[in-house]
Write a protein that holds these residues in place. Structure first.
Motif, PDB file in Angstrom:
ATOM      1  N   VAL A 116      12.298  18.544  10.837  1.00  0.00           N
ATOM      2  CA  VAL A 116      12.106  19.979  10.651  1.00  0.00           C
ATOM      3  C   VAL A 116      13.194  20.696  11.442  1.00  0.00           C
ATOM      4  N   LEU A 117      14.107  21.348  10.721  1.00  0.00           N
ATOM      5  CA  LEU A 117      15.213  22.072  11.344  1.00  0.00           C
ATOM      6  C   LEU A 117      14.956  23.567  11.245  1.00  0.00           C
ATOM      7  N   GLY A 118      15.029  24.267  12.366  1.00  0.00           N
ATOM      8  CA  GLY A 118      14.895  25.721  12.367  1.00  0.00           C
ATOM      9  C   GLY A 118      16.254  26.387  12.381  1.00  0.00           C
ATOM     10  N   ILE A 119      16.411  27.439  11.577  1.00  0.00           N
ATOM     11  CA  ILE A 119      17.632  28.256  11.610  1.00  0.00           C
ATOM     12  C   ILE A 119      17.207  29.655  12.032  1.00  0.00           C
ATOM     13  N   VAL A 120      17.702  30.114  13.177  1.00  0.00           N
ATOM     14  CA  VAL A 120      17.304  31.409  13.719  1.00  0.00           C
ATOM     15  C   VAL A 120      18.529  32.301  13.889  1.00  0.00           C
ATOM     16  N   GLY A 121      18.275  33.606  13.970  1.00  0.00           N
ATOM     17  CA  GLY A 121      19.332  34.592  14.123  1.00  0.00           C
ATOM     18  C   GLY A 121      18.871  35.921  13.579  1.00  0.00           C
ATOM     19  N   GLU A 122      19.643  36.961  13.829  1.00  0.00           N
ATOM     20  CA  GLU A 122      19.294  38.296  13.362  1.00  0.00           C
ATOM     21  C   GLU A 122      19.595  38.453  11.876  1.00  0.00           C
ATOM     22  N   SER A 123      19.109  39.536  11.286  1.00  0.00           N
ATOM     23  CA  SER A 123      19.429  39.844   9.895  1.00  0.00           C
ATOM     24  C   SER A 123      20.946  39.960   9.745  1.00  0.00           C
ATOM     25  N   GLY A 124      21.466  39.375   8.678  1.00  0.00           N
ATOM     26  CA  GLY A 124      22.906  39.417   8.462  1.00  0.00           C
ATOM     27  C   GLY A 124      23.661  38.286   9.125  1.00  0.00           C
ATOM     28  N   SER A 125      22.942  37.358   9.768  1.00  0.00           N
ATOM     29  CA  SER A 125      23.634  36.259  10.450  1.00  0.00           C
ATOM     30  C   SER A 125      24.037  35.137   9.497  1.00  0.00           C
ATOM     31  N   GLN A 148      25.027  33.475  14.143  1.00  0.00           N
ATOM     32  CA  GLN A 148      25.412  34.849  14.447  1.00  0.00           C
ATOM     33  C   GLN A 148      26.628  35.207  13.610  1.00  0.00           C
ATOM     34  N   LYS A 149      26.528  36.286  12.862  1.00  0.00           N
ATOM     35  CA  LYS A 149      27.643  36.816  12.073  1.00  0.00           C
ATOM     36  C   LYS A 149      28.310  35.740  11.216  1.00  0.00           C
ATOM     37  N   GLY A 150      27.461  34.925  10.551  1.00  0.00           N
ATOM     38  CA  GLY A 150      27.981  33.944   9.607  1.00  0.00           C
ATOM     39  C   GLY A 150      28.478  32.652  10.213  1.00  0.00           C
ATOM     40  N   ARG A 151      28.271  32.448  11.514  1.00  0.00           N
ATOM     41  CA  ARG A 151      28.720  31.232  12.185  1.00  0.00           C
ATOM     42  C   ARG A 151      27.550  30.558  12.907  1.00  0.00           C
ATOM     43  N   VAL A 152      27.638  29.248  13.056  1.00  0.00           N
ATOM     44  CA  VAL A 152      26.704  28.520  13.905  1.00  0.00           C
ATOM     45  C   VAL A 152      27.249  28.564  15.326  1.00  0.00           C
ATOM     46  N   VAL A 153      26.472  29.149  16.255  1.00  0.00           N
ATOM     47  CA  VAL A 153      26.951  29.291  17.631  1.00  0.00           C
ATOM     48  C   VAL A 153      26.299  28.285  18.577  1.00  0.00           C
ATOM     49  N   GLU A 154      25.174  27.699  18.164  1.00  0.00           N
ATOM     50  CA  GLU A 154      24.529  26.699  19.021  1.00  0.00           C
ATOM     51  C   GLU A 154      23.571  25.857  18.187  1.00  0.00           C
TER      52      GLU A 154
END
Length: 571
Positions: free
Chosen positions: A38-47, A231-237
């Protein structure tokens, strides 16, 4: 020997054609999903969370295209694949639960038939047994009385039931990969927990892989094995759940964690600034000193409030049926009584359908009660009909901030027009210069940049639209503000800023709040007292600390225990 991942995304970049030119939505995104993980993808709207999912299953639309990189499923290339091949994969091998089930379901087709369509499309059933298999899926997702609900249309079901139907459709063909895009947005905490527990149990039973897209870090912590932060279309972590919350490395991850309310958070602790506000000027200082509220003075008193609605399915609709008066109506609010002091914040919580929104609509005089009284500032406002009250001077003293900031704004009005409307209608302002100065003052007060006042709602972010809705509500200097789930659709960082804004405005303007919400962590931050409702009745009331930390009633304990949250020491 390294096990091959079920889903692999490598250096994926996606662009969209718009009227203003080409927009890059994803840039060099890479991630892996193992079998049974189970992989979670988190971030703000537009990420870029949902764009990543839509690219994987080939639902980008004509305006979007992958310009670089690749996505593969069990060794099979997804990017660049023919639509015919993707159609065979969707539903059978890869399924998706969409964010808004009502929008995703066909409104003019019974839900049972929609499950049948999926089974027949992928040859998982014949005409002879398709109904039995569809009913079995409804039973599998714990729909009460599946035979009855089989023929129901989406508009006849609650949000939680529609979400369960979506899960049944997604799992009907026994896929190996499930993508869940914000599957619990807008659901109350107990329905959220039931939905996520259901997804977890079914995926474990079938050994499926899951990609959970969410902005709720508490939910990601509770149900995921690993988390990817975008964040902003990139994986940061990217890290395991424990490593991410105990030792976050990227500043953006730290910002999201700092903005997420927990069981022990204080409003001042939520310090994150959302991407949409980075570089913007901070909200202006108060234009007037805080207004002290008279201590112990009741502003609102609700006495024995009752609201009944006619039942469409009640016996007695036909001449040959015997009419039962008790079954002819549905009682949404059942003898509710409480009071609100000047300058106080009162939380109204409970599951969907408990009567909290109906109660708030009666208080704001958008609905007429069946019985009971609402005494506001010493006057019985229920002595006027809702239509008559709208034309009275008292109307401006009770204002409301609605749940969906987009749907509550006129799409043909600019932000300036939306804020100006109550000034013209309720205060009788007519001078352009006077109205303009007041709008600029309100924009500064809620932290909305003045250059955004000329934009239409669809040109604003969720947080900016929420600020327009708040500015419109406080434009006429109300004594009481009713806030109906004002932050439920917002990212955690935007939510943090909006909550701090509401707290500051209450102190500056001396307003009282009725805060309707299913997010008990948010209620804990903003409210002094809490009322818990269930099936139209008040089941518990007290200070926020008493009710949420030491609940007396079993129903309240169930609500509190269902709150998803993360505590690094317990991960």
């Amino acid at each position: 020997m390294t096990t091959q991942p079920l889903l692999s995304v490598d250096a994926l970049s996606v662009q969209f054609r718009t009227r203003e030119g080409t927009v890059t939505a994803l840039q060099d995104v890479s991630l892996r999903v193992g079998k049974g993980e189970v992989l979670g993808i988190v971030g703000e709207s537009g990420s870029g969370k949902s764009v990543t999912a839509y690219t994987v299953i080939g639902l980008l639309g004509e305006a979007g295209r992958a310009v670089n990189g690749a996505a593969t499923y069990d060794g099979l290339a997804l990017t660049g694949a023919a639509e015919k091949d993707l159609r065979d994969l969707r539903g059978r091998e890869i399924s998706m639960i969409f964010q808004n089930p009502r929008a995703a379901l066909n409104p003019i087709r019974p839900v049972g038939r929609q499950i049948e369509d999926v089974l027949l499309r992928h040859a998982q059933a014949s005409r002879m047994n398709v109904r039995d298999k569809a009913l079995a899926m409804l039973e599998k997702v714990r729909i009460v009385d599946p035979e009855l609900r089989y023929g129901s249309y989406p508009f006849e079901l609650s949000g939680g039931m529609c979400q369960r139907v979506m899960i049944a459709m997604a799992l009907a063909c026994d896929p190996r990969l499930l993508i869940a895009d914000e599957p619990t947005t807008g659901l109350d905490v107990t329905t959220q927990k039931a939905t996520m527990d259901l997804i977890r149990d079914l995926t474990r039973e079938r050994h499926m892989s899951v990609v959970l897209i969410t902005h709720d870090l508490g939910m990601a912590a509770a149900y995921c094995d690993r988390i990817v932060v975008m964040q902003k279309g990139r994986v940061v972590e990217s890290a395991s759940v424990r490593d991410l919350f105990v030792n976050p490395t990227h500043p953006y991850t730290k910002k999201l964690i700092a903005a997420s309310p927990g069981p022990h958070s204080e409003l001042a602790d939520l310090t994150a600034v959302p991407d949409e506000l980075e570089g913007a000027a901070p909200p202006a200082a108060p234009v007037a000193p805080p207004i002290p509220a008279p201590a112990g003075d009741d502003l609102l008193e609700v006495i024995d409030l009752v609201k009944e609605f006619p039942r469409q399915d009640a016996p007695g609709r036909w001449p040959w049926q015997k009419r039962d008066p008790e079954k002819a109506v549905f009682r949404a609010v059942d003898h509710v009584s409480f009071s609100l002091k000047r300058g106080e914040s009162l939380g109204l919580v409970g599951e969907s359908g408990c009567g909290k929104s109906t109660t708030s609509s009666i208080i704001t005089r958008l609905l007429d009660p069946t019985a009971g009284d609402v005494i506001f500032a010493g006057e019985n406002v229920t002595s006027f009909s809702a239509a008559a009250f709208a034309r009275l001077p008292q109307r401006r003293k009770i204002q409301m901030v609605f749940q969906d900031p987009h749907d509550s704004l006129n799409p043909r009005f600019t932000a300036r027009d939306c804020i100006a409307e109550p000034l013209r209608r309720l205060l009788g302002m007519s001078g352009g210069r006077e109205i303009g100065a007041r709008i600029d003052e309100l924009a500064d007060r809620v932290g909305l940049p003045r250059d955004l006042l000329t934009r239409f709602p669809h040109q604003l972010s969720g947080g900016q639209k929420a600020r327009v809705g708040i500015a419109r509500a406080i434009a006429v200097d109300p004594l009481m503000l009713v806030l109906d789930e004002p932050t439920s659709a917002l990212d955690v960082s935007v939510q943090a800023v909006v909550l701090q804004l509401l707290d500051r405005l209450k102190r500056e303007m001396g307003m009282s709040y009725i805060f309707v919400s299913h997010d008990l962590n948010v209620v804990r931050l903003l409210c002094e007292r809490v009322i818990v409702m269930n099936r139209g009745r008040i089941v518990e009331t007290g200070t926020a600390d008493e009710v949420l930390n030491n609940p007396r009633e079993a129903y309240t304990r169930t609500l509190v225990q269902a709150i998803p949250h993360f505590e690094p020491g317990r991960l």
